[in-house]
Design an enzyme around this catalytic site. Structure first.
Site, PDB file in Angstrom:
ATOM      1  N   THR A 103       0.907  -1.269   0.010  1.00 20.33           N
ATOM      2  CA  THR A 103      -0.014   0.029  -0.029  1.00 20.33           C
ATOM      3  C   THR A 103       0.591   1.236   0.023  1.00 20.33           C
ATOM      4  O   THR A 103       1.907   1.110   0.407  1.00 20.33           O
ATOM      5  CB  THR A 103      -0.983  -0.182   1.313  1.00 20.33           C
ATOM      6  OG1 THR A 103      -1.523   1.222   1.493  1.00 20.33           O
ATOM      7  CG2 THR A 103       0.201  -0.428   2.596  1.00 20.33           C
ATOM      8  N   ASP A 104       0.305   2.390  -0.570  1.00 18.54           N
ATOM      9  CA  ASP A 104       0.983   3.480  -0.196  1.00 18.54           C
ATOM     10  C   ASP A 104       0.911   4.230   1.146  1.00 18.54           C
ATOM     11  O   ASP A 104       1.712   5.026   1.342  1.00 18.54           O
ATOM     12  CB  ASP A 104       0.251   4.817  -1.153  1.00 18.54           C
ATOM     13  CG  ASP A 104      -1.045   5.090  -0.888  1.00 18.54           C
ATOM     14  OD1 ASP A 104      -1.715   4.364   0.038  1.00 18.54           O
ATOM     15  OD2 ASP A 104      -1.550   5.815  -1.546  1.00 18.54           O
ATOM     16  N   GLU A 105       0.325   3.580   1.959  1.00 15.60           N
ATOM     17  CA  GLU A 105       0.231   4.057   3.399  1.00 15.60           C
ATOM     18  C   GLU A 105       1.655   3.806   4.115  1.00 15.60           C
ATOM     19  O   GLU A 105       1.588   4.374   5.104  1.00 15.60           O
ATOM     20  CB  GLU A 105      -0.962   3.537   4.213  1.00 15.60           C
ATOM     21  CG  GLU A 105      -2.328   3.539   3.290  1.00 15.60           C
ATOM     22  CD  GLU A 105      -3.539   3.349   4.249  1.00 15.60           C
ATOM     23  OE1 GLU A 105      -3.623   3.372   5.455  1.00 15.60           O
ATOM     24  OE2 GLU A 105      -4.539   3.161   3.569  1.00 15.60           O
TER      25      GLU A 105
ATOM     26  N   LYS B  27       2.214  -3.427   7.262  1.00 15.57           N
ATOM     27  CA  LYS B  27       2.482  -3.508   5.924  1.00 15.57           C
ATOM     28  C   LYS B  27       4.041  -3.057   5.698  1.00 15.57           C
ATOM     29  O   LYS B  27       4.703  -3.724   4.756  1.00 15.57           O
ATOM     30  CB  LYS B  27       1.453  -2.595   4.965  1.00 15.57           C
ATOM     31  CG  LYS B  27       0.234  -3.058   5.136  1.00 15.57           C
ATOM     32  CD  LYS B  27      -0.005  -4.680   4.404  1.00 15.57           C
ATOM     33  CE  LYS B  27       0.136  -4.798   3.044  1.00 15.57           C
ATOM     34  NZ  LYS B  27      -0.053  -5.983   2.469  1.00 15.57           N
TER      35      LYS B  27
ATOM     36  N   TYR C   9      -1.939  -0.421  11.051  1.00 17.35           N
ATOM     37  CA  TYR C   9      -2.095  -0.969   9.609  1.00 17.35           C
ATOM     38  C   TYR C   9      -0.811  -0.912   8.673  1.00 17.35           C
ATOM     39  O   TYR C   9      -0.232  -1.804   8.313  1.00 17.35           O
ATOM     40  CB  TYR C   9      -3.282  -0.865   8.819  1.00 17.35           C
ATOM     41  CG  TYR C   9      -3.294  -1.043   7.442  1.00 17.35           C
ATOM     42  CD1 TYR C   9      -3.193  -2.398   7.157  1.00 17.35           C
ATOM     43  CD2 TYR C   9      -3.240  -0.097   6.419  1.00 17.35           C
ATOM     44  CE1 TYR C   9      -3.221  -2.532   5.791  1.00 17.35           C
ATOM     45  CE2 TYR C   9      -3.306  -0.292   5.031  1.00 17.35           C
ATOM     46  CZ  TYR C   9      -3.317  -1.726   4.749  1.00 17.35           C
ATOM     47  OH  TYR C   9      -3.225  -1.984   3.541  1.00 17.35           O
TER      48      TYR C   9
HETATM   49  P1  NAD Z   1      -9.627  -7.337   1.996  1.00 19.03           P
HETATM   50  O1  NAD Z   1      -9.397  -7.308   3.826  1.00 19.03           O
HETATM   51  O2  NAD Z   1     -10.441  -7.374   1.617  1.00 19.03           O
HETATM   52  O3  NAD Z   1      -9.039  -8.979   2.094  1.00 19.03           O
HETATM   53  C1  NAD Z   1      -8.169  -9.754   2.727  1.00 19.03           C
HETATM   54  C2  NAD Z   1      -8.335 -11.249   2.451  1.00 19.03           C
HETATM   55  O4  NAD Z   1      -7.095 -11.882   3.035  1.00 19.03           O
HETATM   56  C3  NAD Z   1      -9.645 -11.762   3.046  1.00 19.03           C
HETATM   57  O5  NAD Z   1      -9.927 -12.529   1.815  1.00 19.03           O
HETATM   58  C4  NAD Z   1      -9.071 -12.498   4.172  1.00 19.03           C
HETATM   59  O6  NAD Z   1      -9.945 -13.779   4.418  1.00 19.03           O
HETATM   60  C5  NAD Z   1      -7.538 -12.994   3.831  1.00 19.03           C
HETATM   61  N1  NAD Z   1      -6.644 -13.233   5.055  1.00 19.03           N
HETATM   62  C6  NAD Z   1      -6.618 -12.351   6.232  1.00 19.03           C
HETATM   63  N2  NAD Z   1      -5.866 -13.028   6.934  1.00 19.03           N
HETATM   64  C7  NAD Z   1      -5.530 -14.182   6.496  1.00 19.03           C
HETATM   65  C8  NAD Z   1      -4.452 -15.066   6.929  1.00 19.03           C
HETATM   66  N3  NAD Z   1      -3.785 -15.130   8.134  1.00 19.03           N
HETATM   67  N4  NAD Z   1      -4.344 -16.228   6.062  1.00 19.03           N
HETATM   68  C9  NAD Z   1      -4.973 -16.174   4.838  1.00 19.03           C
HETATM   69  N5  NAD Z   1      -5.735 -15.351   4.233  1.00 19.03           N
HETATM   70  C10 NAD Z   1      -5.922 -14.407   5.144  1.00 19.03           C
HETATM   71  O7  NAD Z   1      -8.114  -6.692   1.654  1.00 19.03           O
HETATM   72  P2  NAD Z   1      -8.043  -6.004   0.365  1.00 19.03           P
HETATM   73  O8  NAD Z   1      -8.641  -4.634   0.229  1.00 19.03           O
HETATM   74  O9  NAD Z   1      -8.397  -6.886  -0.876  1.00 19.03           O
HETATM   75  O10 NAD Z   1      -6.447  -5.990   0.256  1.00 19.03           O
HETATM   76  C11 NAD Z   1      -5.566  -6.851  -0.331  1.00 19.03           C
HETATM   77  C12 NAD Z   1      -4.286  -6.348  -0.248  1.00 19.03           C
HETATM   78  O11 NAD Z   1      -3.958  -5.210  -1.021  1.00 19.03           O
HETATM   79  C13 NAD Z   1      -3.494  -6.359   1.071  1.00 19.03           C
HETATM   80  O12 NAD Z   1      -2.449  -6.673   1.188  1.00 19.03           O
HETATM   81  C14 NAD Z   1      -3.734  -4.706   1.148  1.00 19.03           C
HETATM   82  O13 NAD Z   1      -2.958  -4.235   2.266  1.00 19.03           O
HETATM   83  C15 NAD Z   1      -3.285  -4.367  -0.136  1.00 19.03           C
HETATM   84  N6  NAD Z   1      -3.752  -3.088  -0.466  1.00 19.03           N
HETATM   85  C16 NAD Z   1      -5.135  -2.788  -0.405  1.00 19.03           C
HETATM   86  C17 NAD Z   1      -5.507  -1.344  -0.630  1.00 19.03           C
HETATM   87  C18 NAD Z   1      -7.171  -1.201  -0.927  1.00 19.03           C
HETATM   88  O14 NAD Z   1      -7.596  -0.046  -1.031  1.00 19.03           O
HETATM   89  N7  NAD Z   1      -8.095  -2.040  -0.391  1.00 19.03           N
HETATM   90  C19 NAD Z   1      -4.745  -0.613  -1.302  1.00 19.03           C
HETATM   91  C20 NAD Z   1      -3.507  -0.933  -1.520  1.00 19.03           C
HETATM   92  C21 NAD Z   1      -3.090  -1.976  -1.040  1.00 19.03           C
HETATM   93  P1  TYD Z   2     -10.818   3.785   4.245  1.00 21.95           P
HETATM   94  O1  TYD Z   2     -11.618   3.479   3.038  1.00 21.95           O
HETATM   95  O2  TYD Z   2     -10.947   3.144   5.781  1.00 21.95           O
HETATM   96  O3  TYD Z   2      -9.049   3.726   3.800  1.00 21.95           O
HETATM   97  P2  TYD Z   2      -7.755   3.964   4.300  1.00 21.95           P
HETATM   98  O4  TYD Z   2      -8.059   4.589   5.693  1.00 21.95           O
HETATM   99  O5  TYD Z   2      -7.013   2.966   4.182  1.00 21.95           O
HETATM  100  O6  TYD Z   2      -7.474   5.069   3.380  1.00 21.95           O
HETATM  101  O7  TYD Z   2     -10.865   5.300   4.600  1.00 21.95           O
HETATM  102  C1  TYD Z   2     -10.700   6.315   3.325  1.00 21.95           C
HETATM  103  C2  TYD Z   2     -10.758   7.835   3.936  1.00 21.95           C
HETATM  104  O8  TYD Z   2     -12.025   7.801   4.507  1.00 21.95           O
HETATM  105  C3  TYD Z   2      -9.698   7.957   5.437  1.00 21.95           C
HETATM  106  O9  TYD Z   2      -9.324   9.259   5.276  1.00 21.95           O
HETATM  107  C4  TYD Z   2     -10.733   7.798   6.415  1.00 21.95           C
HETATM  108  C5  TYD Z   2     -12.145   8.123   5.738  1.00 21.95           C
HETATM  109  N1  TYD Z   2     -13.332   7.587   6.355  1.00 21.95           N
HETATM  110  C6  TYD Z   2     -14.379   8.473   6.869  1.00 21.95           C
HETATM  111  O10 TYD Z   2     -14.280   9.699   6.799  1.00 21.95           O
HETATM  112  N2  TYD Z   2     -15.616   7.731   7.394  1.00 21.95           N
HETATM  113  C7  TYD Z   2     -15.571   6.587   7.424  1.00 21.95           C
HETATM  114  O11 TYD Z   2     -16.720   5.986   7.831  1.00 21.95           O
HETATM  115  C8  TYD Z   2     -14.584   5.604   6.618  1.00 21.95           C
HETATM  116  C9  TYD Z   2     -14.682   4.103   7.149  1.00 21.95           C
HETATM  117  C10 TYD Z   2     -13.305   6.339   6.296  1.00 21.95           C
END
Ligand code: NAD
Ligand code: TYD
Length: 370
Positions: A135-137, A165, A161
């Site tokens: 992630t960019d975070e 990561k 988080y």
């Molecule tokens: P998500 O939370 O929707 O899904 C995570 C999946 O991992 C789930 O299916 C869960 O069951 C599985 N999981 C969790 N713990 C596990 C374990 N111990 N063993 C096996 N499986 C396990 O997450 P997402 O949003 O799909 O993100 C996927 C990846 O992309 C993550 O690594 C996250 O850090 C990264 N990412 C997410 C975003 C975003 O905006 N969602 C952005 C950049 C990077």
């Molecule tokens: P989120 O979707 O949780 O992603 P991340 O924290 O990983 O960026 O949140 C996106 C942005 O929205 C973040 O700045 C937090 C804000 N946010 C709210 O303002 N209200 C909400 O209920 C949630 C879930 C997030």
């Protein structure tokens, strides 16, 4: 074949569906290892029921014996590692699971991959890849006028988080430098799109608005994120897996910085257009609530490296992507209801009983699944 971890989650399930639908990759089987935490939903993969190209394995990435067995049995040419705890707010309330899955789990996969890779014959060893999805975070928070994150930006994670990561990214880097494991890392901005669990900003706002519930905006709502349509993230990962330089990291982003409050107003305006509420505009539900502790103010991704080296750019603009997303939630009320009621957990038993994987032939090679 490839081993995907976390392929029942939001991005992972989109990746698996797109991989198997793509003419260039669809013939190549996927073994999908997922622990099915609250975020894992086999309903996302319902269209793959009975598909010999998809083998679902219910298990944990911290289970070294299981990962060893899967690698020995399936001999994947690559591991694409999505599995993680991914929600910042949950990490604030309970960081332990983030350390277990994101740090310990990535460590377990790296060690299993290293042992597997070291034992491969030269051509397979050469071709093997471990792609770590991050992630960019990890880069921390930007000032209003600071340039966007490049791959060289220092790591300054601020939440449990992002710290977990960042730790996993460092492990991946070290396994390459120390052991030569052929790794690739991607650092992507905020995703949105189908199958997004409604605890994250965009799906929560859509679902709450439709239910007439408050739309909780943290603090002043002026925090900025870069938003990328999930299928563009998946195509970026495919590009990095196919053509990325071993040991490199690639930022993936949408060139789309927006303040949260503007995102929420955009979602409300689309709902007003696509499913008008006779009682008035959906934006009337917007409610400012207490800010998130340690809330990062701004993320922005400089995605020039992946464009320059691999020719990748997002296909969707925010306008096209958010419209598709809102429409998807309107068309998939059953998915939302099952997630909200917890009924999606029943899919573990209904959908995937015994493995539907094709078995290896006498040569040890698996038959093509298409
Ligand atoms: P998500 O939370 O929707 O899904 C995570 C999946 O991992 C789930 O299916 C869960 O069951 C599985 N999981 C969790 N713990 C596990 C374990 N111990 N063993 C096996 N499986 C396990 O997450 P997402 O949003 O799909 O993100 C996927 C990846 O992309 C993550 O690594 C996250 O850090 C990264 N990412 C997410 C975003 C975003 O905006 N969602 C952005 C950049 C990077
Ligand atoms: P989120 O979707 O949780 O992603 P991340 O924290 O990983 O960026 O949140 C996106 C942005 O929205 C973040 O700045 C937090 C804000 N946010 C709210 O303002 N209200 C909400 O209920 C949630 C879930 C997030």
């Amino acid at each position: 074949m490839i081993l995907v971890t976390g392929g029942a989650g939001f991005i992972g399930s989109n990746f698996v569906l797109d991989w198997l639908a793509d003419a260039a990759t669809g013939h190549e089987p996927v073994v999908n290892l997922d622990a099915l935490t609250y975020a894992g939903n086999l309903r996302n993969l319902a269209t793959l029921a009975g598909d010999a190209c998809h083998t679902f394995v219910h298990g944990d990435i911290t289970d070294r014996a299981l990962v060893d067995r899967l690698l020995a049995e399936h001999r994947p040419r690559a591991i694409v590692h999505f599995a993680a705890e991914s929600h910042v707010d949950r990490s604030i309330h309970g960081p332990g699971e983030f350390i277990r899955t994101n740090v310990q789990g990535t460590f377990t996969l790296l060690e299993a991959a290293r042992a597997h890779w070291a034992g491969l014959p030269a051509p397979e060893r050469e071709a093997f890849r471990f792609l770590h999805v991050s992630t960019d975070e990890v880069y921390g928070s930007l000032g209003p006028d600071a340039p966007a994150f490049t791959e060289d930006h220092p790591y300054e994670p601020n939440s449990p988080y992002s710290a977990s990561k960042a730790a996993s990214d460092h492990l991946v880097r070290a396994w390459h430098h120390t052991y030569g494991l052929p790794v690739l890392t991607t650092n992507c901005s905020n995703n949105y799109g189908p199958y997004h669990f409604p605890e994250k900003l965009i799906p929560l706002m859509i679902v709450n608005a439709l239910a007439g519930k408050p739309l909780p905006v943290y603090g002043d709502g002026r925090q900025i994120r870069d938003w990328l349509y999930v299928k563009d993230h998946c195509s970026g990962i495919r590009a990095v897996l196919a053509r990325g330089r071993v040991g490199q990291t690639y930022n993936i982003g949408g060139w789309n910085e927006q303040a949260n409050i503007d995102i929420v107003h955009r979602v409300c305006a689309l709902l007003d257009e696509l499913k008008p509420d006779a009682a008035g505009p959906y934006a009337r539900h917007i409610t400012h609530v207490a800010d998130r502790p340690g809330h990062d103010r701004r993320y922005a991704i400089d995605a020039r490296k992946i464009e320059r080296e691999l020719g990748w750019r997002p296909a969707e603009t925010f306008d096209t992507g958010i419209r598709k997303t809102v429409q998807w939630y309107l068309d998939n009320g059953d998915w939302v209801s099952e997630v909200q009621s917890g009924a999606y957990k029943a899919w573990i038993g209904i959908q995937y009983g015994p493995s539907a994987a094709p078995s290896a032939d006498a040569s040890g090679r698996r038959p093509s699944c298409r």
